[in-house]
Design a protein around this motif. Structure first.
Motif, PDB file in Angstrom:
ATOM      1  N   GLU A 163       0.835  -1.200   0.000  1.00 14.47           N
ATOM      2  CA  GLU A 163       0.000   0.000   0.000  1.00 14.47           C
ATOM      3  C   GLU A 163       0.873   1.256   0.000  1.00 14.47           C
ATOM      4  OE1 GLU A 163      -2.512  -0.357   3.379  1.00 14.47           O
ATOM      5  OE2 GLU A 163      -3.677  -2.030   2.548  1.00 14.47           O
ATOM      6  N   THR A 164       1.990   1.196   0.698  1.00 16.89           N
ATOM      7  CA  THR A 164       2.929   2.324   0.700  1.00 16.89           C
ATOM      8  C   THR A 164       3.475   2.541  -0.705  1.00 16.89           C
ATOM      9  OG1 THR A 164       3.561   1.900   2.999  1.00 16.89           O
ATOM     10  CG2 THR A 164       5.080   3.216   1.672  1.00 16.89           C
ATOM     11  N   PHE A 165       3.819   1.448  -1.367  1.00 18.59           N
ATOM     12  CA  PHE A 165       4.276   1.562  -2.757  1.00 18.59           C
ATOM     13  C   PHE A 165       3.223   2.204  -3.628  1.00 18.59           C
ATOM     14  CE2 PHE A 165       3.776  -0.168  -7.007  1.00 18.59           C
ATOM     15  CZ  PHE A 165       4.964   0.240  -7.611  1.00 18.59           C
ATOM     16  N   ASP A 166       1.972   1.774  -3.486  1.00 19.34           N
ATOM     17  CA  ASP A 166       0.888   2.305  -4.315  1.00 19.34           C
ATOM     18  C   ASP A 166       0.768   3.819  -4.160  1.00 19.34           C
ATOM     19  OD1 ASP A 166       0.258  -0.218  -5.270  1.00 19.34           O
ATOM     20  OD2 ASP A 166      -1.307  -0.566  -3.777  1.00 19.34           O
ATOM     21  N   ARG A 167       0.835   4.311  -2.924  1.00 10.93           N
ATOM     22  CA  ARG A 167       0.711   5.751  -2.688  1.00 10.93           C
ATOM     23  C   ARG A 167       1.886   6.509  -3.288  1.00 10.93           C
ATOM     24  NH1 ARG A 167      -1.037   3.905   2.420  1.00 10.93           N
ATOM     25  NH2 ARG A 167       1.009   4.348   3.327  1.00 10.93           N
ATOM     26  N   LEU A 168       3.095   5.993  -3.078  1.00  9.98           N
ATOM     27  CA  LEU A 168       4.275   6.671  -3.612  1.00  9.98           C
ATOM     28  C   LEU A 168       4.284   6.637  -5.141  1.00  9.98           C
ATOM     29  CD1 LEU A 168       7.016   5.402  -1.131  1.00  9.98           C
ATOM     30  CD2 LEU A 168       6.107   7.727  -1.303  1.00  9.98           C
ATOM     31  N   TRP A 169       3.820   5.534  -5.718  1.00  9.79           N
ATOM     32  CA  TRP A 169       3.809   5.430  -7.170  1.00  9.79           C
ATOM     33  C   TRP A 169       2.910   6.484  -7.799  1.00  9.79           C
ATOM     34  CZ3 TRP A 169       6.536   2.659 -10.703  1.00  9.79           C
ATOM     35  CH2 TRP A 169       6.076   2.729 -12.027  1.00  9.79           C
ATOM     36  N   THR A 170       1.710   6.613  -7.289  1.00 10.32           N
ATOM     37  CA  THR A 170       0.782   7.594  -7.842  1.00 10.32           C
ATOM     38  C   THR A 170       1.360   8.994  -7.741  1.00 10.32           C
ATOM     39  OG1 THR A 170      -1.134   6.233  -7.279  1.00 10.32           O
ATOM     40  CG2 THR A 170      -1.527   8.575  -7.642  1.00 10.32           C
ATOM     41  N   ALA A 171       1.952   9.304  -6.591  1.00  8.51           N
ATOM     42  CA  ALA A 171       2.505  10.640  -6.392  1.00  8.51           C
ATOM     43  C   ALA A 171       3.701  10.909  -7.305  1.00  8.51           C
ATOM     44  CB  ALA A 171       2.924  10.814  -4.932  1.00  8.51           C
ATOM     45  N   SER A 172       4.426   9.863  -7.670  1.00  7.05           N
ATOM     46  CA  SER A 172       5.636  10.068  -8.466  1.00  7.05           C
ATOM     47  C   SER A 172       5.431   9.881  -9.968  1.00  7.05           C
ATOM     48  CB  SER A 172       6.728   9.092  -8.010  1.00  7.05           C
ATOM     49  OG  SER A 172       6.361   7.750  -8.293  1.00  7.05           O
ATOM     50  N   GLU A 173       4.268   9.358 -10.369  1.00  7.79           N
ATOM     51  CA  GLU A 173       4.073   9.034 -11.789  1.00  7.79           C
ATOM     52  C   GLU A 173       4.118  10.270 -12.672  1.00  7.79           C
ATOM     53  OE1 GLU A 173       3.220   6.671 -15.269  1.00  7.79           O
ATOM     54  OE2 GLU A 173       4.394   6.542 -13.425  1.00  7.79           O
ATOM     55  N   LEU A 174       3.555  11.374 -12.211  1.00  6.80           N
ATOM     56  CA  LEU A 174       3.617  12.606 -12.999  1.00  6.80           C
ATOM     57  C   LEU A 174       5.061  13.041 -13.182  1.00  6.80           C
ATOM     58  CD1 LEU A 174       2.223  14.949 -14.421  1.00  6.80           C
ATOM     59  CD2 LEU A 174       2.025  16.084 -12.197  1.00  6.80           C
ATOM     60  N   ALA A 175       5.839  12.981 -12.113  1.00  5.63           N
ATOM     61  CA  ALA A 175       7.251  13.354 -12.198  1.00  5.63           C
ATOM     62  C   ALA A 175       7.999  12.445 -13.174  1.00  5.63           C
ATOM     63  CB  ALA A 175       7.899  13.284 -10.819  1.00  5.63           C
ATOM     64  N   ARG A 176       7.673  11.151 -13.144  1.00  2.00           N
ATOM     65  CA  ARG A 176       8.357  10.228 -14.049  1.00  2.00           C
ATOM     66  C   ARG A 176       8.076  10.570 -15.501  1.00  2.00           C
ATOM     67  NH1 ARG A 176       7.750   6.851 -17.510  1.00  2.00           N
ATOM     68  NH2 ARG A 176       5.487   6.985 -17.398  1.00  2.00           N
ATOM     69  N   ARG A 177       6.833  10.942 -15.794  1.00  2.00           N
ATOM     70  CA  ARG A 177       6.495  11.272 -17.177  1.00  2.00           C
ATOM     71  C   ARG A 177       7.186  12.556 -17.607  1.00  2.00           C
ATOM     72  NH1 ARG A 177       0.140   9.409 -17.788  1.00  2.00           N
ATOM     73  NH2 ARG A 177       0.466   7.346 -16.890  1.00  2.00           N
ATOM     74  N   TRP A 178       7.266  13.525 -16.707  1.00  2.00           N
ATOM     75  CA  TRP A 178       8.012  14.740 -17.030  1.00  2.00           C
ATOM     76  C   TRP A 178       9.478  14.410 -17.271  1.00  2.00           C
ATOM     77  CZ3 TRP A 178       5.814  18.348 -12.648  1.00  2.00           C
ATOM     78  CH2 TRP A 178       4.543  18.814 -13.050  1.00  2.00           C
ATOM     79  N   ALA A 179      10.048  13.535 -16.432  1.00  2.00           N
ATOM     80  CA  ALA A 179      11.451  13.172 -16.575  1.00  2.00           C
ATOM     81  C   ALA A 179      11.693  12.454 -17.888  1.00  2.00           C
ATOM     82  CB  ALA A 179      11.892  12.287 -15.400  1.00  2.00           C
TER      83      ALA A 179
END
Length: 234
Positions: A163-179
């Motif tokens: 569940e911790t992974f799921d929360r961090l993934w959603t929060a970081s996905e936008l950053a990953r796409r920008w990167a």
């Protein structure tokens, strides 16, 4: 032209809020709003043909996922490109995910190994772009990418960690796409292949190190300036 969302009669405001949220989340993730762009409730309500209250509910949900900021003056905006949050999220993922991967390698069974291999196979075979849809990325690839990373960790058998992974993934996905847009020459497929290989070889040290570097590269690409990357300033 912006699509207007029409209200389904049975559920009224609640259903509308869900639809506006999904529409707004998708627009942000697809880069239709620039980093730091204002998300004005009045404009969104007019564009979508819904009430201001419906839009505000949807915006609060997007803020909760880390895909928008609520500003001091009660306005909303897409996070800034250089926002420190992305480095905080990267640090959190670098701290948590390699540890969980070690647990997966220690406790994962043969079924888990098969799912890791299948998830990587799907990721490797899914196109990263969807030019036929006029998009700079493929939603199918983004989902395959999420599934691969989550499957690597599922062998740990700890739902709280997942569940911790799921929360961090959603929060970081936008950053990953920008990167990804800033670092088009990155060889992510090779990074994923090496990560799969080390994981299935039960080489916890190598796998954890590869995952840490994989996450670090994304964070570094996000914050690198055009000059640091050897590019001309725009």
């Amino acid at each position: 032209m912006t699509e207007t969302i029409h209200s389904p009669a049975p559920h009224g405001k609640q259903m509308l809020s869900v639809q506006v949220y999904a529409h707004l989340r998708d627009a942000i993730m697809r880069g239709r709003y620039a980093p730091g762009a204002a998300l004005k409730p009045q404009d969104l309500a007019r564009e979508q043909g819904v009430s201001l209250a419906v839009v505000r509910e949807a915006l609060v949900r997007v803020v909760g996922e880390g895909l928008a900021d609520r500003l001091p003056n009660r306005g909303f905006a897409v996070p800034s490109f250089s926002d420190q949050r992305w480095q905080d999220i990267t640090q959190a993922r670098r701290t948590v995910e390699p540890v969980v991967l070690r647990l997966s390698i220690e406790h994962g069974d043969l079924d888990w190994e098969s799912r890791v291999r299948a998830a990587h196979h799907r990721l490797a075979r899914t196109p990263t772009h969807a030019p036929e849809e006029g998009e700079h990325y493929s939603a199918a690839w983004a989902e395959a990418h999420r599934v691969f990373h989550r499957t690597l960790l599922e062998g740990c058998g700890n739902p709280v960690l997942l569940e911790t992974f799921d929360r961090l993934w959603t929060a970081s996905e936008l950053a990953r796409r920008w990167a990804a847009q800033r670092d088009p020459d990155r060889d992510a497929p090779t990074e994923h292949a090496r990560l799969e290989e080390a994981t299935l070889a039960r080489d916890a040290d190598t796998a954890a190190d590869l995952l840490t570097r994989h996450l670090t590269t994304t964070g570094a690409a996000l914050t690198a300036t055009p000059h640091e990357r050897g590019e001309d300033d725009c």
